[in-house]
Design an enzyme around this catalytic site. Structure first.
Site, short mmCIF file in Angstrom:
data_model
loop_
_atom_site.label_atom_id
_atom_site.label_comp_id
_atom_site.label_asym_id
_atom_site.label_seq_id
_atom_site.Cartn_x
_atom_site.Cartn_y
_atom_site.Cartn_z
N SER A 1 0.82 -1.20 0.00
CA SER A 1 0.00 0.00 0.00
C SER A 1 0.86 1.26 0.00
O SER A 1 1.72 1.43 -0.86
CB SER A 1 -0.97 -0.05 1.19
OG SER A 1 -1.94 0.95 1.08
N ASP B 1 -8.89 -4.92 -5.46
CA ASP B 1 -8.44 -3.93 -4.49
C ASP B 1 -9.38 -2.72 -4.56
O ASP B 1 -9.50 -2.06 -5.59
CB ASP B 1 -7.01 -3.51 -4.82
CG ASP B 1 -6.43 -2.53 -3.81
OD1 ASP B 1 -7.15 -2.15 -2.87
OD2 ASP B 1 -5.26 -2.15 -3.98
N HIS C 1 -7.24 -5.71 -0.93
CA HIS C 1 -6.08 -4.85 -0.74
C HIS C 1 -5.03 -5.45 0.19
O HIS C 1 -3.85 -5.46 -0.12
CB HIS C 1 -6.55 -3.50 -0.18
CG HIS C 1 -5.45 -2.49 -0.03
ND1 HIS C 1 -4.78 -1.97 -1.11
CD2 HIS C 1 -4.90 -1.93 1.09
CE1 HIS C 1 -3.87 -1.11 -0.68
NE2 HIS C 1 -3.91 -1.07 0.65
#
Length: 791
Positions: free
Chosen positions: A594, A688, A722
């Protein structure tokens, strides 16, 4: 070599001729062992022990090595004694027919390969023999032979006789070749202590053979050897601790822990060493006991009493030999528990080898109980699947399984499943489907990855990865609890060291593999929020990497909020890692997720010595806060809040909030990864919902390609969300986003996401192994048998 079969052939006989073979061996006590066999030549006048059967003698049938294993002593009840394993055992083999000797040979069977060194040990009170592999542990020698025709010797020393020949290995290791490869080179070597049986003396053959395979082996005497006491009243575990320390401190020995091989009485000593002493990594137990037998075992202030025996259970066989198999009391009976070795304390791997017809004692039962204890205490490597079975149910019985985990924030995660037993009253999660619950179908690890939190939108928090996550699993039926177990799932393998880091302004946690190294180094950057996530770092350290889980804000005394990211901080962290004596100087790897991904790309683009970078669900542009490095400033990508959407009541979808980084007006925010010289692995979850990571990864790869780069890999996982974490970590579909301050969707379908985590983690390890110089070899650290059985 002694542990390799020989090929024995006779040729030049008449068709269907009968031949008698006899082998003789005299041991170091002067006892002669003998085997015999009768063969009939085939139509070509040949006998080949690998194809033709013995018609009678000490063995029958096709047995290529029958002349060796079927030998019988001329002194009843004797076993072969070999005091010095650096010298061969000489087997004399004679072929005769009708009383006439046709051919004969002496076969030298070597226990120690060329170059293996044998050293008597008298160090303090330690007594034994040390076997050390050759300094250059790549031994080439020749092994095979020819026993040729018997008559007068010719000038070359060959005996010839009327058309008869026997082939077997000769005394002088010549003929066809064997090759022993030990990649350790000049050492250090993996170290083993070899413990023999009751009587306390040592047995060198195993030690010599293991040294021939590249191990440093101490054949350790227990008692009754040289100047040691002839009898003992207790077993002192501190003696064995001294021996283990002695071996580990030898310059030829690796410092990553020792192995133990044992048999019979020494099996319980090996278990005690594994249970109480540090640095025991692997234990082999052959036909031993799980309980202390005959003598009390002492270690510091601890005393383990011996298991009681009942001599009335001794029986006499027809040949007048006592059978003592059932003399010992049941160690699992409540009154005998104190005598059982607490092997659940051990962190090493165990191999239990059992002979089903062992009449010394009931080693089959003892081995089973040892396995049951380890299963009950359920220690396993977090990334390794466990095997869950239930037995003793009624046919077709319905059973409910439930797993529970409490994380470091006190949040409880739970999974459930309903199963139906098969016709044998068994449930095996690797074969049978869940009929309902938090998952359905055949899912061996469903009780782990399908867990859901009792506090909505939570994800598992593990602050200290040196301690295990404890999964409590309960089997019940009709409201009645049938069985339960706690499975310790370890993130850090035995010997991995966890060290908090406060060096200048650097904050984080360092995970170091056992041993001196040097090892490849990796920096682990987690997601937005700036804190650290230790599980990945601990698991990678268990594979032989030194890993710094690096915080970048909001951790300990670091600022809770940031207005910019200073790349020089990450440069300091990279320098710190590279300068550690345990770390190779050949460049580091970066693992990111991320928000950590854009920082990883920036490090790869501007900092030296970055060799391999993994970006999981990242952006190719700077996001939210500007990035500063010396006189350079990379502005953040702009945000359009009106693009937020509601997926479910109270859950925001922020996937499309960021503007397109490839739009002309936003190009200044894009990280110039074409400057990087490292290799990249982009890992992408197609579902995601945090942001459009598939698009960002594609644009990063396109930019590299446009600049003539081929140093990248892109892997995508449909229906994954994610937070791609380590294998079997529960799916985290939504949670409070630190930048948004509200609950947002992270995406993913639980089953697909779980499969992606397993596969992505494999790819990450392979990537680092390929692109970081692992010249010392990656470690292979394991735990006790990863299995849960419900009786």
């Amino acid at each position: 070599m002694f542990d390799e079969p020989v090929q024995i052939k006779l040729s030049g006989l008449t068709a269907r001729q009968h031949v008698e073979l006899q082998s003789n061996l005299k041991d170091d006590k002067g006892v002669t062992f003998k085997a015999t066999a009768t063969y009939q030549a085939d139509g070509n006048g040949e006998v080949d022990l690998s194809r033709h059967p013995s018609l009678g003698g000490t063995y029958t049938g096709v047995e290529p090595m029958g002349l060796f294993w079927s030998m019988r002593p001329d002194v009843p009840h004797s076993k072969v004694v070999k005091r010095d394993a650096s010298t061969p055992l000489n087997y004399h083999i004679v072929a005769s027919s009708g009383g006439e000797v046709l051919a004969q040979v002496t076969n030298e069977r070597h226990l120690a390969a060329p170059g293996v060194r044998r050293t008597p040990v008298r160090e303090g009170r330690i007594r034994g023999t040390l076997f050390t592999p050759p300094a250059d542990c790549r031994v080439q020698a020749n092994l095979a032979s020819k026993l040729v025709e018997k008559t007068e010797k010719d000038e070359a020393g060959t005996r010839q006789a009327a058309g008869t020949a026997v082939e077997a290995p000769p005394p002088a290791l010549s003929g066809s070749s064997f090759l022993l490869l030990c990649t350790q080179g000049e050492g250090p070597f993996s170290a083993i202590i070899d413990l023999y049986t009751l009587g306390g003396i040592l047995c060198e053959p195993r030690a010599a053979l293991l040294a021939s395979k590249g191990y440093l082996v101490l054949a350790l005497a227990l008692y009754g050897y040289q100047d040691m006491p002839r009898t003992v009243e207790k077993i002192d575990l501190e003696y064995f601790e001294e021996a283990a320390t002695f071996v580990q401190n030898l310059p030829e020995a690796k410092k990553t822990g020792i192995g133990i091989v044992s048999i019979s009485k020494s099996g319980e000593i090996a278990l005690a060493m594994a249970s109480f002493l540090p640095n025991v990594k692997a234990t082999v137990w052959l036909n031993g006991s799980i309980a202390n037998v005959l003598f009390p075992l002492h270690y510091k202030d601890l005393v383990i009493p011996p298991l009681a025996a009942n001599i009335d259970r001794i029986t006499i066989t027809e040949s007048g030999i006592m059978d003592i198999k059932d003399v010992l009391e049941d160690p699992m009976a409540k009154e005998n528990h104190a005598s059982v070795i607490p092997i659940e304390r051990a962190t090493c791997n165990f191999l239990f080898v059992v002979s089903e017809d062992d009449r010394n004692y009931d080693s089959v039962y003892f081995g089973e109980q040892a396995s049951n204890i380890l299963r009950k205490h359920g220690k396993s490597n977090y990334e390794v699947p466990v095997q869950i079975k239930l037995s003793g149910l009624t046919a077709r019985q319905h059973v409910e399984l439930q797993s529970n985990l409490k994380d470091d924030k006190g949040v409880t995660f739970k999974a459930t499943a309903t199963y139906q037993a098969d016709g044998n009253g068994e449930v095996d999660l690797s074969r049978h489907p869940s009929l309902g619950g938090t998952y359905t179908g055949v899912e061996p690890m469903g009780l782990f990855w399908s867990m859901r939190p009792d506090v909505p939108h939570s994800k598992v928090v593990k602050r200290d990865a040196s301690t295990p996550l404890n999964y409590h699993i309960v089997a019940s039926s009709g409201g009645e609890v049938l069985a339960q177990v706690t499975n310790e799932r370890h993130l850090a393998a035995p010997g991995v060291r966890r060290t908090p880091v406060r060096e200048g302004r650097i904050r984080g946690t360092l995970f170091t593999p056992p041993g001196e190294g040097p090892f490849p180094g990796i920096i682990d950057l987690y997601t937005f929020g700036g804190s650290i996530c230790e599980p990945r770092a601990a698991l990678l350290a268990s594979k032989g990497f030194v890993v710094l889980a690096l915080a970048y804000y909001g951790y300990q005394d670091m600022p809770k909020e940031v207005k910019k990211f200073d790349l020089e901080y990450f440069e300091e962290a990279a320098t710190f890692l590279q300068m550690l004596p345990e770390v190779q100087r050949t460049g580091i790897g970066i693992l990111s997720l991320s928000k950590g991904g854009e920082l990883a790309l920036s490090m790869a683009s501007f900092l030296p010595n970055v060799k391999a970078t993994v970006c999981i669900n990242s952006c190719n542009a700077v996001v939210l806060t500007p990035l500063h490095y010396k006189d350079m400033v990379v502005p953040p990508l702009t945000v359009c809040p009106t693009k937020m959407d509601l997926t479910k009541p109270g859950i925001l979808d922020v996937r499309d909030v960021l503007d397109d980084p490839m739009a002309k007006e936003n190009l200044a925010t894009v990280i110039p990864i074409e400057r990087a010289s490292c290799n990249f692995l982009f890992v992408v979850a197609e579902d995601d919902r945090n942001w459009n990571s598939p698009y960002y990864a594609e644009q990063a790869c396109r930019r590299l390609k446009e600049h003539g780069k081929t140093n990248y890999e892109l892997v995508t996982y449909p229906k994954a969300g994610h937070f791609l974490e380590v294998p079997y970590m529960p799916h985290h579909p939504c949670g409070v986003h630190p930048a948004v301050g509200k609950v947002v969707a992270f995406g993913g379908v639980p089953k697909s996401h779980a499969d992606a985590q397993v596969e992505a983690w494999r790819r990450v390890q392979e990537f680092f192994k390929t692109h970081l110089e692992c010249c010392t070899g990656l470690l292979n650290l394991h735990f006790n048998q990863a299995r849960e059985d419900f009786p």
